[in-house]
Scaffold this active site. Structure first.
Site, PDB file in Angstrom:
ATOM      1  N   GLU A   1     -25.680   9.595  16.576  1.00 34.00           N
ATOM      2  CA  GLU A   1     -24.428   9.016  17.065  1.00 34.00           C
ATOM      3  C   GLU A   1     -24.657   8.128  18.278  1.00 34.00           C
ATOM      4  OE1 GLU A   1     -21.898   9.181  15.290  1.00 34.00           O
ATOM      5  OE2 GLU A   1     -22.652  10.718  13.932  1.00 34.00           O
TER       6      GLU A   1
ATOM      7  N   ASP B   1     -24.334   5.710   5.876  1.00 35.57           N
ATOM      8  CA  ASP B   1     -24.527   4.445   6.591  1.00 35.57           C
ATOM      9  C   ASP B   1     -25.145   3.400   5.672  1.00 35.57           C
ATOM     10  OD1 ASP B   1     -23.603   5.778   8.826  1.00 35.57           O
ATOM     11  OD2 ASP B   1     -25.621   6.325   9.497  1.00 35.57           O
TER      12      ASP B   1
ATOM     13  N   PRO C   1       0.827  -1.212   0.000  1.00 34.81           N
ATOM     14  CA  PRO C   1       0.000   0.000   0.000  1.00 34.81           C
ATOM     15  C   PRO C   1       0.855   1.254   0.000  1.00 34.81           C
ATOM     16  CG  PRO C   1      -0.686  -1.557   1.717  1.00 34.81           C
ATOM     17  CD  PRO C   1       0.635  -2.031   1.209  1.00 34.81           C
TER      18      PRO C   1
ATOM     19  N   THR D   1       3.967   2.831   2.946  1.00 33.58           N
ATOM     20  CA  THR D   1       4.515   1.790   3.814  1.00 33.58           C
ATOM     21  C   THR D   1       6.040   1.756   3.818  1.00 33.58           C
ATOM     22  OG1 THR D   1       4.189   0.226   1.988  1.00 33.58           O
ATOM     23  CG2 THR D   1       2.491   0.314   3.694  1.00 33.58           C
TER      24      THR D   1
ATOM     25  N   HIS E   1     -25.664   4.718  16.945  1.00 33.01           N
ATOM     26  CA  HIS E   1     -24.504   3.923  16.525  1.00 33.01           C
ATOM     27  C   HIS E   1     -23.812   3.302  17.733  1.00 33.01           C
ATOM     28  CE1 HIS E   1     -24.437   4.670  12.294  1.00 33.01           C
ATOM     29  NE2 HIS E   1     -24.225   5.977  12.383  1.00 33.01           N
TER      30      HIS E   1
END
Length: 706
Positions: free
Chosen positions: A469, A545, A247, A250, A472
């Site tokens: 929130e 979501d 990736p 790195t 969640h």
């Protein structure tokens, strides 16, 4: 070879790399097109300055009057000028009206005792009776049809010469060869590789922390470059090429520089995109020139960064290729076959898109070995943090091990950014040390974005965000396979997030079960369900979501075979691992009937997650309202306070209470952490991706309505 000899070798390599190689005499400054332009401009100035030195200019009317007075010995008539040579005048001689001009000729108009010729600008066009006046005065005259060689030079030769020199200067600048080798238009085929010697890299394997396996693989390359006899006596052959894949951020480039620093050999570094430019054939010529230079410097390392820009597959199904890139790739393949591995020339490449590289480039004999440079684990993150914090004044409350535990999925570049952000925050607050608060704020900046303190929302929207929130957090807290909640906030952050629920696990995990995915989807739907239960309708803040919950469900059905209706089949398009976390062009290999069945199963899974979230919210409505009220009061609630409000998190049997879990997202986002709304489930299409920190946002889309 001693250290001094190596150093001297490095210094010789840094000098001019012209066709003559090291030791070539420096170029004469006059060979530069810019120098020629300056010389021509100076010549024009001097010519204009001394053009009228040998003559005396007078008005045209005065010239005609002197003709009528027979003051000239002879007259020359040009296209736009006339010149008259005055008669010799004896001392004391003066006549009528011509006395004054003759006195001027004898006085200030003399040179070596001779009167200077008079020159006047002639009136162009008809009506000029100068010829008649000259004939009447009996003065011999002559005519010049053209401007002579002077006009030819200024009208034709000088502009063409200046244009050619300017074109040569422009082409020299475009070729990018100023100060990097032989100048001129033909320098397009010269390689732009920069030679970095051991003192220049300044990097060793001690600076490459958190990637121990990759360092171990490359240690063989270093030992071969230092002591090749150790491998040759047993008949071993060192790999010609090493491909670093992983990736972004790195440490692939850092690892290549560290390899050269450890071996103490010349290090040619360039990008794959530097081979292809505006002219056809330039890329192939630069490849040939690069290998010619590298062979002269062997043993050495040639590092090609972003190899995918040069080595993209020649398959017609992949978009973006053209003949110039293919010709350059063919030349690279031929050169990698042509050089002798015993010469000590090592080719290193780096890419984060190995799935699109040409198969001929990856076969044994070219890039023999692929080294994965992955995101570090918890121990590796701690080592990287210690390297970047060496020059940072840390406070006594800073525990880098704890910071490493709170940053799962962070690459080395992200950890360096966290340390730097923490130091900048401490300096902004006029502190003498960087404390734990700055590190927590820096992590939050990377995960959720910058605080938008200037964004003002009304009380109604603030209440919706608080319950969103809290929903969640409540569903994730009460379901045993969901992640633990680290922080809940209703402070706007990033582009469109009006609030977020932060989940930072304490351990790295790489596998997910069906139960964990189902609980993850239920947590995603918790915010929307809380809005419906409290306010009677959802808001646009839950759009992100829904996107992520649908993505998780679709991967469960299509890729992981977790749908009882379709059975254990994989319908996804497998194109190899992608370290960028983005999908290319997908092809569907199943029928419309199967696609309809997939859509139905996806819808069923999302609806099931919504029903499970609704059950939790209805059973624990008091806890939901308690957390929402607390958020409206202080805006940010930490995990410890959530535990005091709700009690310990519900965990699955056999696990340590409060211990969190971390799973990878369905498609690893470009950023190393989930900074977009609800990036929260699954792992990549070709296997588990690195773990990620999770941040669920309300109002994930940058939409004014959210």
């Amino acid at each position: 070879m001693s250290a001094d000899e190596k150093k001297g070798h490095g210094q010789r390599s840094e000098r001019g790399r012209g066709p003559g190689g090291p030791g070539t005499q420096p170029r004469i400054p006059l060979a530069s097109p810019a120098a020629w332009l300056v010389l021509i401009a100076l010549a024009i100035f001097l010519f204009r300055a001394f053009q009228d030195v040998g003559v005396r200019r007078i008005p045209y009317s005065q010239f005609k009057e002197m003709v009528r007075q027979s003051a000239f010995e002879r007259v020359v008539i040009g296209p736009d000028w006339v010149r008259g040579v005055p008669k010799p005048v004896e001392a004391g001689a003066a006549q009528g009206g011509g006395a004054q001009p003759q006195q001027q000729a004898q006085g200030e108009g003399e040179r070596n005792g001779q009167a200077l010729p008079y020159v006047a600008t002639r009136i162009p066009g008809g009506g000029d009776d100068l010829v008649q006046a000259v004939e009447k005065a009996g003065v011999p005259y002559d005519a010049v049809a053209g401007g002579g060689m002077g006009d030819l030079f200024w009208v034709w030769i000088a502009p063409i010469a200046i244009g050619l020199l300017f074109w040569a200067w422009v082409m020299r600048r475009m070729s990018g060869q100023l100060g990097q080798g032989p100048p001129g238009v033909m320098a397009f085929g010269k390689s732009r590789a920069r030679i970095h010697m051991e003192p220049d890299t300044g990097v060793t394997f001690q600076d490459a922390a958190g990637i121990d396996e990759a360092v171990e693989e490359l240690q063989e390359i270093v030992e071969f470059l230092k002591t090749p006899e150790k491998y040759r006596r047993l008949g071993g052959r060192i790999p010609k090429g090493v491909l670093l894949v992983g990736p972004p951020g790195t440490g692939k480039t850092l690892l290549a520089r560290a390899t050269a620093g450890e071996a103490g050999v010349p290090f040619f570094s360039l990008s794959g995109s530097e081979f292809v430019e505006m002219f056809v054939g330039v890329g192939a010529a630069r490849v040939r020139d690069l290998f010619a230079q590298a062979t002269q410097k062997a043993p050495c390392i040639v590092f090609i960064d972003e190899l995918d820009a040069l080595g993209k597959s020649r398959n017609a199904g992949i978009m973006g290729g053209h003949d110039e890139r293919e010709q350059t790739l063919n030349q690279l393949l031929a050169e990698m076959d042509g050089f002798d591995a015993r010469a000590g020339l090592i080719i290193m490449g780096a890419t984060n898109r190995p799935e699109i590289l040409d198969p001929a480039l990856l076969r044994p004999g070219r890039f023999d070995r692929q080294v994965l440079v992955d995101r570090p684990d918890k121990r590796g993150r701690e080592q990287i943090l210690r390297i970047h914090a060496r020059n940072v004044k840390l406070g006594p409350d800073v525990d880098l091990r704890s910071v490493a535990a709170r940053t799962p999925g962070f690459a080395g570049a992200d950890l360096a950014n966290v340390v730097n952000e923490a130091a900048l925050l401490a300096a902004r607050r006029n502190k003498n040390h960087v404390t734990r608060a700055e590190f927590e704020e820096a992590i939050e900046r990377v995960v959720a974005g910058l605080e938008k303190k200037s964004r003002r929302i009304n009380e109604r929207e603030k209440e919706i965000v608080a319950f969103h929130e809290a929903g969640h957090a409540l569903v994730s807290w009460m379901l045993p396979f969901a992640d633990r909640v680290s922080k809940v906030s209703i402070i706007p952050r990033g582009l469109g997030a009006l609030g977020y629920t932060l989940q930072l696990p304490l351990e790295d995990r790489y596998l997910l079960t069906r139960s964990e995915l189902r609980d993850r989807m239920a947590g995603l739907m918790g915010g929307r369900v809380a809005e419906e239960e409290v306010f009677g309708e959802p808001s646009t803040g839950a759009s992100n979501d829904l996107q992520h919950a649908t993505a998780v469900a679709r991967m469960m059905v299509r890729d992981y075979g977790m749908s009882p209706a379709l059975g254990p089949v994989s319908l996804g398009d497998q194109n190899g691992p992608s370290f960028l976390g983005v999908k290319g062009f997908e092809t569907r290999s199943y029928s419309d009937h199967t696609a309809l069945a997939v859509d139905r199963e996806v819808q069923a899974l999302v609806e099931e997650a919504q029903d499970r979230a609704r059950t939790v919210v209805r059973e624990h409505r008091e806890r939901l309202e308690a957390l929402a009220a607390r958020l409206l009061t202080i805006e940010v609630v930490e995990e410890d306070e959530i535990t005091r409000l709700w009690g310990p998190k519900v965990v699955r049997p056999g696990t340590i209470e409060g211990r969190g879990h971390e799973e990878s997202p369905p498609e690893t986002p470009n950023r190393p952490v989930a900074a977009s709304a609800d990036a929260s489930a699954g792992f990549g299409r070709s296997g588990p991706q690195p773990p990620q920190a999770l941040a669920r946002h309300a109002g994930g889309d940058p939409d004014p309505e959210s």
